[in-house]
Design a protein around this motif. Structure first.
Motif, PDB file in Angstrom:
ATOM      1  N   LYS A  67      29.462 -15.689  -4.290  1.00  7.69           N
ATOM      2  CA  LYS A  67      29.344 -16.712  -5.336  1.00  7.69           C
ATOM      3  C   LYS A  67      29.414 -18.110  -4.731  1.00  7.69           C
ATOM      4  O   LYS A  67      28.666 -19.001  -5.128  1.00  7.69           O
ATOM      5  CB  LYS A  67      30.449 -16.548  -6.378  1.00  7.69           C
ATOM      6  N   THR A  68      30.292 -18.310  -3.778  1.00  2.79           N
ATOM      7  CA  THR A  68      30.414 -19.610  -3.123  1.00  2.79           C
ATOM      8  C   THR A  68      29.131 -19.957  -2.380  1.00  2.79           C
ATOM      9  O   THR A  68      28.626 -21.076  -2.494  1.00  2.79           O
ATOM     10  CB  THR A  68      31.613 -19.623  -2.148  1.00  2.79           C
ATOM     11  N   ILE A  69      28.598 -18.999  -1.651  1.00  7.95           N
ATOM     12  CA  ILE A  69      27.366 -19.252  -0.894  1.00  7.95           C
ATOM     13  C   ILE A  69      26.207 -19.530  -1.835  1.00  7.95           C
ATOM     14  O   ILE A  69      25.427 -20.448  -1.608  1.00  7.95           O
ATOM     15  CB  ILE A  69      27.064 -18.063   0.047  1.00  7.95           C
ATOM     16  N   LYS A  70      26.075 -18.752  -2.894  1.00  5.25           N
ATOM     17  CA  LYS A  70      24.970 -18.951  -3.844  1.00  5.25           C
ATOM     18  C   LYS A  70      25.086 -20.310  -4.532  1.00  5.25           C
ATOM     19  O   LYS A  70      24.085 -20.900  -4.905  1.00  5.25           O
ATOM     20  CB  LYS A  70      24.930 -17.836  -4.884  1.00  5.25           C
ATOM     21  N   GLY A  71      26.296 -20.827  -4.665  1.00  8.11           N
ATOM     22  CA  GLY A  71      26.509 -22.138  -5.261  1.00  8.11           C
ATOM     23  C   GLY A  71      26.118 -23.277  -4.344  1.00  8.11           C
ATOM     24  O   GLY A  71      26.057 -24.428  -4.764  1.00  8.11           O
ATOM     25  N   ASN A  72      25.850 -22.974  -3.072  1.00 10.43           N
ATOM     26  CA  ASN A  72      25.483 -23.997  -2.092  1.00 10.43           C
ATOM     27  C   ASN A  72      23.979 -24.157  -1.942  1.00 10.43           C
ATOM     28  O   ASN A  72      23.506 -24.670  -0.936  1.00 10.43           O
ATOM     29  CB  ASN A  72      26.101 -23.663  -0.725  1.00 10.43           C
ATOM     30  N   GLY A  73      23.223 -23.682  -2.914  1.00 12.12           N
ATOM     31  CA  GLY A  73      21.773 -23.880  -2.849  1.00 12.12           C
ATOM     32  C   GLY A  73      21.084 -22.902  -1.941  1.00 12.12           C
ATOM     33  O   GLY A  73      21.196 -21.699  -2.092  1.00 12.12           O
ATOM     34  N   ASP A  74      20.377 -23.425  -0.946  1.00  7.37           N
ATOM     35  CA  ASP A  74      19.555 -22.603  -0.062  1.00  7.37           C
ATOM     36  C   ASP A  74      20.418 -21.968   1.026  1.00  7.37           C
ATOM     37  O   ASP A  74      20.326 -22.324   2.196  1.00  7.37           O
ATOM     38  CB  ASP A  74      18.442 -23.461   0.546  1.00  7.37           C
ATOM     39  N   SER A  75      21.257 -21.030   0.618  1.00  6.31           N
ATOM     40  CA  SER A  75      22.185 -20.373   1.529  1.00  6.31           C
ATOM     41  C   SER A  75      22.081 -18.870   1.327  1.00  6.31           C
ATOM     42  O   SER A  75      21.613 -18.401   0.292  1.00  6.31           O
ATOM     43  CB  SER A  75      23.612 -20.827   1.253  1.00  6.31           C
ATOM     44  N   GLU A  76      22.556 -18.120   2.313  1.00  6.02           N
ATOM     45  CA  GLU A  76      22.418 -16.674   2.219  1.00  6.02           C
ATOM     46  C   GLU A  76      23.588 -15.969   2.883  1.00  6.02           C
ATOM     47  O   GLU A  76      24.097 -16.400   3.911  1.00  6.02           O
ATOM     48  CB  GLU A  76      21.106 -16.239   2.878  1.00  6.02           C
ATOM     49  N   LEU A  77      23.981 -14.861   2.260  1.00  3.57           N
ATOM     50  CA  LEU A  77      24.974 -13.949   2.828  1.00  3.57           C
ATOM     51  C   LEU A  77      24.333 -12.577   2.885  1.00  3.57           C
ATOM     52  O   LEU A  77      23.778 -12.103   1.887  1.00  3.57           O
ATOM     53  CB  LEU A  77      26.230 -13.892   1.953  1.00  3.57           C
ATOM     54  N   ALA A  78      24.382 -11.962   4.050  1.00  6.00           N
ATOM     55  CA  ALA A  78      23.866 -10.604   4.204  1.00  6.00           C
ATOM     56  C   ALA A  78      24.919  -9.770   4.931  1.00  6.00           C
ATOM     57  O   ALA A  78      25.767 -10.306   5.652  1.00  6.00           O
ATOM     58  CB  ALA A  78      22.556 -10.601   4.973  1.00  6.00           C
ATOM     59  N   LEU A  79      24.836  -8.475   4.734  1.00  4.89           N
ATOM     60  CA  LEU A  79      25.743  -7.521   5.368  1.00  4.89           C
ATOM     61  C   LEU A  79      24.911  -6.532   6.164  1.00  4.89           C
ATOM     62  O   LEU A  79      23.783  -6.206   5.772  1.00  4.89           O
ATOM     63  CB  LEU A  79      26.550  -6.758   4.320  1.00  4.89           C
ATOM     64  N   CYS A  80      25.461  -6.031   7.255  1.00  6.47           N
ATOM     65  CA  CYS A  80      24.751  -4.994   8.003  1.00  6.47           C
ATOM     66  C   CYS A  80      25.741  -4.045   8.660  1.00  6.47           C
ATOM     67  O   CYS A  80      26.936  -4.323   8.721  1.00  6.47           O
ATOM     68  CB  CYS A  80      23.813  -5.596   9.050  1.00  6.47           C
ATOM     69  N   SER A  81      25.187  -2.931   9.121  1.00  5.70           N
ATOM     70  CA  SER A  81      25.932  -1.928   9.894  1.00  5.70           C
ATOM     71  C   SER A  81      27.091  -1.320   9.106  1.00  5.70           C
ATOM     72  O   SER A  81      28.166  -1.100   9.654  1.00  5.70           O
ATOM     73  CB  SER A  81      26.424  -2.517  11.222  1.00  5.70           C
ATOM     74  N   LEU A  82      26.854  -1.042   7.829  1.00  9.31           N
ATOM     75  CA  LEU A  82      27.867  -0.387   6.996  1.00  9.31           C
ATOM     76  C   LEU A  82      27.826   1.118   7.253  1.00  9.31           C
ATOM     77  O   LEU A  82      26.741   1.711   7.256  1.00  9.31           O
ATOM     78  CB  LEU A  82      27.597  -0.640   5.503  1.00  9.31           C
ATOM     79  N   ASN A  83      28.989   1.718   7.457  1.00 14.95           N
ATOM     80  CA  ASN A  83      28.999   3.162   7.632  1.00 14.95           C
ATOM     81  C   ASN A  83      28.719   3.847   6.292  1.00 14.95           C
ATOM     82  O   ASN A  83      28.648   3.190   5.247  1.00 14.95           O
ATOM     83  CB  ASN A  83      30.308   3.649   8.278  1.00 14.95           C
ATOM     84  N   SER A  84      28.550   5.150   6.302  1.00 20.42           N
ATOM     85  CA  SER A  84      28.139   5.857   5.087  1.00 20.42           C
ATOM     86  C   SER A  84      29.164   5.744   3.964  1.00 20.42           C
ATOM     87  O   SER A  84      28.788   5.650   2.792  1.00 20.42           O
ATOM     88  CB  SER A  84      27.839   7.324   5.395  1.00 20.42           C
ATOM     89  N   ASN A  85      30.453   5.736   4.284  1.00 21.02           N
ATOM     90  CA  ASN A  85      31.478   5.605   3.235  1.00 21.02           C
ATOM     91  C   ASN A  85      31.424   4.235   2.568  1.00 21.02           C
ATOM     92  O   ASN A  85      31.556   4.125   1.350  1.00 21.02           O
ATOM     93  CB  ASN A  85      32.880   5.839   3.812  1.00 21.02           C
ATOM     94  N   ILE A  86      31.231   3.199   3.356  1.00 28.01           N
ATOM     95  CA  ILE A  86      31.143   1.854   2.795  1.00 28.01           C
ATOM     96  C   ILE A  86      29.848   1.705   1.999  1.00 28.01           C
ATOM     97  O   ILE A  86      29.848   1.132   0.909  1.00 28.01           O
ATOM     98  CB  ILE A  86      31.262   0.789   3.911  1.00 28.01           C
ATOM     99  N   GLN A  87      28.756   2.251   2.504  1.00 26.15           N
ATOM    100  CA  GLN A  87      27.497   2.239   1.753  1.00 26.15           C
ATOM    101  C   GLN A  87      27.656   2.936   0.411  1.00 26.15           C
ATOM    102  O   GLN A  87      27.165   2.432  -0.608  1.00 26.15           O
ATOM    103  CB  GLN A  87      26.387   2.920   2.549  1.00 26.15           C
ATOM    104  N   ASP A  88      28.339   4.071   0.409  1.00 24.86           N
ATOM    105  CA  ASP A  88      28.571   4.810  -0.843  1.00 24.86           C
ATOM    106  C   ASP A  88      29.367   3.981  -1.837  1.00 24.86           C
ATOM    107  O   ASP A  88      29.083   3.999  -3.030  1.00 24.86           O
ATOM    108  CB  ASP A  88      29.287   6.132  -0.570  1.00 24.86           C
ATOM    109  N   MET A  89      30.360   3.229  -1.339  1.00 24.33           N
ATOM    110  CA  MET A  89      31.158   2.377  -2.220  1.00 24.33           C
ATOM    111  C   MET A  89      30.286   1.294  -2.857  1.00 24.33           C
ATOM    112  O   MET A  89      30.390   1.014  -4.052  1.00 24.33           O
ATOM    113  CB  MET A  89      32.315   1.743  -1.465  1.00 24.33           C
ATOM    114  N   PHE A  90      29.419   0.693  -2.058  1.00 24.84           N
ATOM    115  CA  PHE A  90      28.521  -0.338  -2.589  1.00 24.84           C
ATOM    116  C   PHE A  90      27.563   0.250  -3.628  1.00 24.84           C
ATOM    117  O   PHE A  90      27.281  -0.383  -4.639  1.00 24.84           O
ATOM    118  CB  PHE A  90      27.751  -1.024  -1.458  1.00 24.84           C
ATOM    119  N   LYS A  91      27.079   1.458  -3.389  1.00 26.68           N
ATOM    120  CA  LYS A  91      26.186   2.109  -4.354  1.00 26.68           C
ATOM    121  C   LYS A  91      26.935   2.473  -5.626  1.00 26.68           C
ATOM    122  O   LYS A  91      26.425   2.273  -6.735  1.00 26.68           O
ATOM    123  CB  LYS A  91      25.549   3.344  -3.734  1.00 26.68           C
ATOM    124  N   LEU A  92      28.125   3.034  -5.480  1.00 24.31           N
ATOM    125  CA  LEU A  92      28.924   3.449  -6.630  1.00 24.31           C
ATOM    126  C   LEU A  92      29.260   2.272  -7.539  1.00 24.31           C
ATOM    127  O   LEU A  92      29.209   2.379  -8.766  1.00 24.31           O
ATOM    128  CB  LEU A  92      30.215   4.132  -6.154  1.00 24.31           C
TER     129      LEU A  92
END
Length: 114
Positions: A67-92
């Motif tokens: 939310k903070t990054i999106k409030g700064n205009g042309d900014s971006e937050l990305a995530l990578c290299s999530l293991n399968s358990n963390i990916q499952d949490m994001f999907k759930l």
């Protein structure tokens, strides 16, 4: 909290050097990332290659950071290299629809620099 920090093409790559991002570190984690944003580093890739576990408090911290990054205009937050358990949490929790999530650092950086 320890991080490995690199910069590539105007993107700050931040690698938390912990196995667990849980309630005991969520506040510090959030403040550390927000301090980068306050320094004007608004394009951030969080590389979770060292992280085995994320709980709901850290997920809440990530939402706040986004939310903070999106409030700064042309900014971006990305995530990578999530293991399968963390990916499952994001999907759930359907957070995979809100966050930009890449498989690995190289492919995620390519998406961010387009």
């Amino acid at each position: 909290m320890n991080f490995d920090i690199q910069s590539e093409n105007g993107i700050e790559i931040i690698v938390p050097l912990v196995r667990r991002l849980d309630a005991s570190v969520a506040g510090v984690f959030k403040q550390e990332i927000l301090s980068f944003i306050q320094q004007g580093k608004n394009n951030i890739l969080l590389d979770f290659s060292h992280v085995d576990f994320i709980d709901s408090s850290c997920l809440g911290a990530l939402v706040s950071i986004l939310k903070t990054i999106k409030g700064n205009g042309d900014s971006e937050l990305a995530l990578c290299s999530l293991n399968s358990n963390i990916q499952d949490m994001f999907k759930l929790t359907r957070m995979d629809r809100i966050f930009t999530i890449g498989n690995d650092r190289a492919s995620t950086l390519q998406v961010m620099t387009r």
